[in-house]
Design an enzyme around this catalytic site. Structure first.
Site, PDB file in Angstrom:
ATOM      1  N   GLU A 108      -3.393   0.316  -3.410  1.00 65.56           N
ATOM      2  CA  GLU A 108      -3.298   0.075  -4.862  1.00 65.56           C
ATOM      3  C   GLU A 108      -4.658  -0.058  -5.535  1.00 65.56           C
ATOM      4  OE1 GLU A 108      -1.518  -1.441  -2.589  1.00 65.56           O
ATOM      5  OE2 GLU A 108       0.526  -0.843  -3.064  1.00 65.56           O
TER       6      GLU A 108
ATOM      7  N   HIS B  17       9.035  -9.107  -4.497  1.00 64.70           N
ATOM      8  CA  HIS B  17       9.579  -7.836  -4.987  1.00 64.70           C
ATOM      9  C   HIS B  17      10.316  -8.053  -6.312  1.00 64.70           C
ATOM     10  CE1 HIS B  17       8.346  -5.453  -1.690  1.00 64.70           C
ATOM     11  NE2 HIS B  17       9.400  -4.668  -1.573  1.00 64.70           N
TER      12      HIS B  17
END
Lengths: 336, 332
Positions: free
Chosen positions: A60, A129
């Site tokens: 990322e 999440h």
């Protein structure tokens, strides 16, 4: 106009952006997957190839940095993080580099990047999440933060984010993907920084973001049956905030409920509350401000706990009822 | 036409002279900055480049103006080597409105997009993925430009270093990674930071061309970088060069850090004897490319440039307080 789903509106915007501007490219995890980013990237790889639609390794920080670097040369990258929890890995590139670059060098170069973070919660996915990080990004100077709620807005604001010369954090919520609405076929943009009144009313102002707009609309229908007439503002852009729209509404209703599905402390609700508290409207309020937020706790996995964690329309109804009780001078009836 | 070349290298004389001038310009500028810090005139934290001049010089001399380089907290050398204006640099170190970053950046945030230096970051390794991104832009636009990421050995401790090398290698991007191994990560010897101090070997794992060169030998740096840059222009992908060197001053500021027990005087003396400028100078004098008289002329010219930079700074104003929030966003 036709009626299409929120996810289809994103897909259409991406197709049209890539087709109309060679400087636009899409990069991130799962962009060539038929399911990873919720069908929003379907068909892009076949049409635009693996360089303009770059499916990346799980890196990322470097992937976001690649987007920032390309943006410095005038490209218009869209970097997607299919679960925005992983954006913490990219915080240096977002907060230290992209956000500061224009200011830090005296306005010589800007970073026209769109960083697309998806809130991907529910389904017992747990704390890592599920997160909604709008407040964290809104805190940082140099970043704009948009949160479209409708199919019309998601297309127009995605286009506007890409066209903007500054870094824009574009946040959507997977729970919105099946909502339907009118969406023009052509490419159009919606001005960043402008909210919209979703329901006109006179008794209480409800300011909502993203998915909570639909919860506010449901609450508004229930309250209407009780004879309560709420005004609902969809903020659309968290930063820069459409303060004038807030002032105009609160000036009229003199009561404010804020619904934002992120954490309470130092959240978007706190910022809106402070904005009203710092204005002349503070002394005209007939009741304190109520924030409907997540509790200050990580997201649980248990579906029983999830039901307690995510705010619902009934929470907004209750808040509005409380505000109205307060204003009847029967403060002892009030729950807070 | 016969092109004059130096005796034991294939580097054109003009290039050698140019590199000598650049290295000396960096050295003299940094010495001036050191004295101005000691006089408490310059406040912005300066990470001086003295001792490492051959690296920025050797690499940037191989580049076009339209190629991009990204710098670090130790930024002055890269800016000067890429063709930056000493006046604007000096003004920035005094945080004046006329500085190369309009007084908003200071020493660690030096930029001039017109010379191909879009910026430098104080976050270790923070600009490595940016250089990869610029290379990606060149790649998408089918340009034959390259981008360069300068970073120190300390950056090898950051995760984004590995992510960036992998991405560049995966997509075969035109980027040159230049590791300036000055043996220290702030106060720590690099041997106390890395389990494997063979940084070139670490880079090899990404299946890209790598080299380790004497970072105090500008000719080695130049020749290796030039070859790698030419390959990158021909779509042969990224490359990695580890330049062994030493910074004469401490991590930040004009102190030697010897008294603080961070390193020994013997170690510093050893490296000062391997002065990259003296090394080239000796060779050029031996080969009669440079004379003592000519050297004096060059030194006078640089002194004049630095004097002019200071005069420019003296005429320049600080930013206006009213402009505190200017340029947070680019307005329409």
């Amino acid at each position: 106009m036709r009626i299409i789903r929120y996810s289809e509106a994103i897909n259409e915007a991406l197709h049209q952006l890539l087709a109309s501007n060679k400087k636009v490219f899409l990069i991130g995890q799962g962009v060539t997957s038929p399911w990873y980013v919720g069908t929003t990237t379907v068909g892009l790889i076949d049409r635009f190839g693996p360089h303009r639609v770059f499916d990346t390794p799980v890196s990322e920080n470097a992937v976001t940095g690649l987007g920032v670097g390309a943006a410095l040369t005038g490209m218009r990258p869209i970097v997607v993080h299919p679960r925005m929890d992983f954006m913490y890995y990219a915080m240096d590139q977002i907060a230290n580099q992209a956000a500061n670059w224009h200011y830090m060098f005296g306005g010589q170069m800007s970073v026209p990047i769109t960083i697309w973070g998806i809130i991907n919660r529910g389904g017992e996915q747990g704390a890592q999440h599920s997160q909604a990080l709008q407040a964290i990004f809104a805190h940082i100077p140099g970043l704009k933060v948009v949160m479209p709620s409708t199919p019309y807005d998601v297309k127009g604001l995605l286009v506007a984010s890409v066209e903007d010369d500054n870094p824009v954090i574009f946040i959507d919520d997977r729970w919105l993907y099946n909502y339907e609405g009118d969406v023009p076929e052509e490419l159009y943009s919606i001005k960043i920084g402008k909210g919209i009144v979703r329901r006109k009313g006179k008794d209480v102002t409800i300011v909502a973001t993203s998915y909570m707009v639909y919860k506010a609309i449901e609450a508004g229908k229930d309250l209407e049956k009780e004879g309560v007439d709420v005004e609902i503002i969809d903020l659309r852009t968290v930063k820069p905030m459409d303060k004038q729209l807030l002032y105009n509404s609160v000036k009229k209703t003199k009561r404010l409920v804020i619904a934002d599905a992120s954490w309470k402390t130092c959240g978007i609700g706190a910022e809106i509350s402070a904005t009203i508290a710092e204005s002349k409207l503070l002394t005209t309020l007939k009741a304190p401000i109520i924030r409907i937020t997540l509790p200050d706790a990580p997201a649980p996995a248990s579906s029983v706990l999830e039901q307690a964690y995510y705010p619902e329309s009934k929470d907004i109804v209750l808040a509005v009822e409380n505000l109205l009780k307060y204003s009847c001078d029967n403060n002892e009836k009030c729950d807070y | 036409m016969y092109k004059k070349k130096s005796v034991n290298t294939d580097i054109p004389l003009k290039t050698l002279r140019e590199m000598y001038l650049t290295m000396l310009r960096i050295r003299k500028f940094e010495e001036t900055v050191a004295s101005l810090i000691l006089k408490k005139e310059i406040q912005t934290p300066c990470h001086l480049y003295i001792g490492q001049e051959a690296i920025a010089t050797g690499v940037c001399t191989s580049l076009r103006k339209s190629d991009y380089v990204f710098s670090t907290h130790r930024s002055h050398g890269h800016y000067i080597a890429k063709g930056g204006d000493l006046k604007k640099l000096m003004a920035e170190l005094y945080c004046r409105e006329t500085g190369c970053s309009y007084g908003r950046g200071g020493s660690m945030h030096i930029a001039d997009p017109d010379i191909g230096l879009p910026g430098s970051s104080a976050i270790v390794a923070g600009t490595i993925p940016l250089a990869v991104g610029v290379a990606y832009s060149f790649f998408l636009q089918k340009k034959d430009n390259v981008s360069v990421a300068f970073f120190g050995d300390g950056a090898v401790g950051e995760g984004v270093f590995y992510e960036s090398l992998n991405l560049a290698a995966l997509k075969k991007l035109p980027v040159l990674f230049v590791c300036e191994n000055n043996l220290f990560s702030t106060h720590m010897p690099i041997s106390a930071c890395l389990a494997n101090i063979d940084i070139k070997k670490t880079a090899e794992t990404f299946c890209i061309p790598t080299a380790r060169v004497d970072g105090n030998d500008v000719q080695s740096v130049y020749k290796t970088a030039k070859k790698m840059i030419e390959n990158a222009r021909k779509n042969k992908g990224p490359a990695f060069i580890e330049c062994m060197t030493y910074r004469w001053y401490g991590h930040v500021g004009p102190n030697l850090d010897i008294d603080k027990g961070l390193r020994s005087k013997e170690e510093l003396d050893y490296w000062m004897k391997r002065d990259p400028i003296k090394k080239l100078e000796r060779q050029m004098i031996q080969q009669k490319i440079l004379t003592i008289a000519k050297k004096k002329v060059i030194e006078e010219m640089i002194k004049k440039e630095i004097d002019e930079a200071i005069a420019f700074k003296n005429k320049s104003h600080s930013p206006e307080k009213i402009d505190i929030a200017r340029s947070v966003f680019k307005e329409e």
